[in-house]
Scaffold this motif. Structure first.
Motif, PDB file in Angstrom:
ATOM      1  N   GLU A 181       0.827  -1.201   0.000  1.00 46.74           N
ATOM      2  CA  GLU A 181       0.000   0.000   0.000  1.00 46.74           C
ATOM      3  C   GLU A 181       0.861   1.251   0.000  1.00 46.74           C
ATOM      4  O   GLU A 181       1.934   1.285   0.598  1.00 46.74           O
ATOM      5  N   ARG A 183       0.547   5.911  -1.050  1.00 46.97           N
ATOM      6  CA  ARG A 183      -0.353   7.061  -1.111  1.00 46.97           C
ATOM      7  C   ARG A 183      -0.197   7.883  -2.385  1.00 46.97           C
ATOM      8  O   ARG A 183      -0.984   8.779  -2.641  1.00 46.97           O
ATOM      9  N   GLU A 224     -11.241   0.727  -4.760  1.00 50.13           N
ATOM     10  CA  GLU A 224     -10.840   0.765  -3.354  1.00 50.13           C
ATOM     11  C   GLU A 224      -9.394   1.226  -3.214  1.00 50.13           C
ATOM     12  O   GLU A 224      -9.059   2.014  -2.317  1.00 50.13           O
ATOM     13  N   SER A 228      -8.135   4.709  -1.330  1.00 48.49           N
ATOM     14  CA  SER A 228      -7.198   4.648  -0.202  1.00 48.49           C
ATOM     15  C   SER A 228      -5.917   5.429  -0.464  1.00 48.49           C
ATOM     16  O   SER A 228      -5.075   5.566   0.428  1.00 48.49           O
TER      17      SER A 228
END
Length: 303
Positions: A181, A183, A224, A228
């Protein structure tokens, strides 16, 4: 480690013993590996010779009798050359079957352009209802082949490659998986290009998704991942024609302001065939080239 093609031989041979509905149609390619299975099941392992239109036609005919046909050869001779038969003998007739390719994309450079089919998935996109698996490791290939063989009467394409990631990812239904993950944007790696994408994204604040199934496209997972992230920039890295899944990604994000960059095999023919690794570099799919393309497209904050 064995190859995806070797795993195809072993798993299909076992399932021919277990499932009397399963039938295999070949056009000489990989026939040596299936000789023991043919001796055991001469009525369900059929070699039509180098006749690719007939290959698909026989598969479609078997499907009309209620069999689950598995049709196999090189991708260029499985999807491109007999495309009319794929369209009519499966789609128009409303039957199902499993097309299993070998040496997709540029996996056999010595075979020349006749044996390259980077546009196979894009071509199948012109037809309705095809599930498309692009495994990145022999273990994934086995799981996806088993899923395809058991998929009722669905139309399924399994795109096998000589390229492979170092380790398999769990095959969890048909969903995209979140590998890491971040950003600053989202990168979707398809099949055997995951290792190169992870190497290219090392130290960058990016979400990496992984797909071993690209059709149906997992709209929910991409939405999704974008929700996020602080950025709605998306990069697709596919081992097939560049831009193959760009429209699918745009459709998934239709209600979100976003940008999409589709990376993959270029349209220009490379006439100095060389090796698989040399083609990967020439198409900008090696880690160094991918890093430059990622940082050139995404927000400067990822540099």
């Amino acid at each position: 480690m064995d190859t995806m093609r070797e795993r195809f031989i072993s798993v299909t041979s076992r399932l021919l013993d277990e499932d009397p509905r399963l039938a295999l149609v070949l056009a000489e390619i990989t026939m040596d590996g299936f000789l023991p299975a043919q001796r055991r099941h001469p009525d369900r392992v059929v070699n039509v010779g180098i006749r690719e239109q007939l290959l698909v036609g026989v598969g479609g005919g078997l499907a009309l009798t209620g069999m689950r046909p598995v049709v196999h050869t090189f991708a260029s001779f499985l999807v491109e050359r007999p495309f009319e038969q794929v369209k009519l003998d499966f789609g128009h007739q409303g039957t199902g079957g499993v097309l299993v390719s070998a040496s997709a994309g540029y996996d056999w450079p010595a075979g020349g352009f006749t044996h390259m089919a980077p546009g196979d998935v894009a071509l199948l996109d012109t037809l309705d209802g095809w599930t498309v698996h692009v495994p990145g490791h022999p273990d994934e290939a086995e799981a996806l082949l088993r899923h395809a063989y058991a998929a009722g009467d669905d139309k399924v394409y399994v795109r096998l490659s000589q390229q492979s990631n170092t380790a398999p990812r769990p095959v969890e239904g048909l969903r995209f998986q979140t590998v890491r993950e971040g950003r600053a944007g989202v990168v979707l790696a398809v099949g055997p290009l995951l290792d190169n994408v992870l190497a290219a994204a090392e130290g960058l604040d990016l979400t990496v998704l992984y797909a071993s199934t690209v059709r149906p496209f997992d709209d929910a997972a991409l939405r999704e991942a974008v929700r996020s992230s602080a950025s709605a920039d998306v990069v697709l890295v596919e081992p097939c024609l560049a831009g193959t899944s760009t429209a699918a990604a745009n459709n998934a994000l239709a209600d979100v302001p976003h940008r999409v960059l589709g990376l993959g095999v270029g349209r220009a023919e490379l006439r100095r065939y060389g090796t698989i690794d040399e083609h990967t570099v020439a198409h900008g799919l090696d880690p160094r080239s991918l890093r430059a393309r990622l940082t050139g497209f995404l927000h400067p904050g990822v540099r």
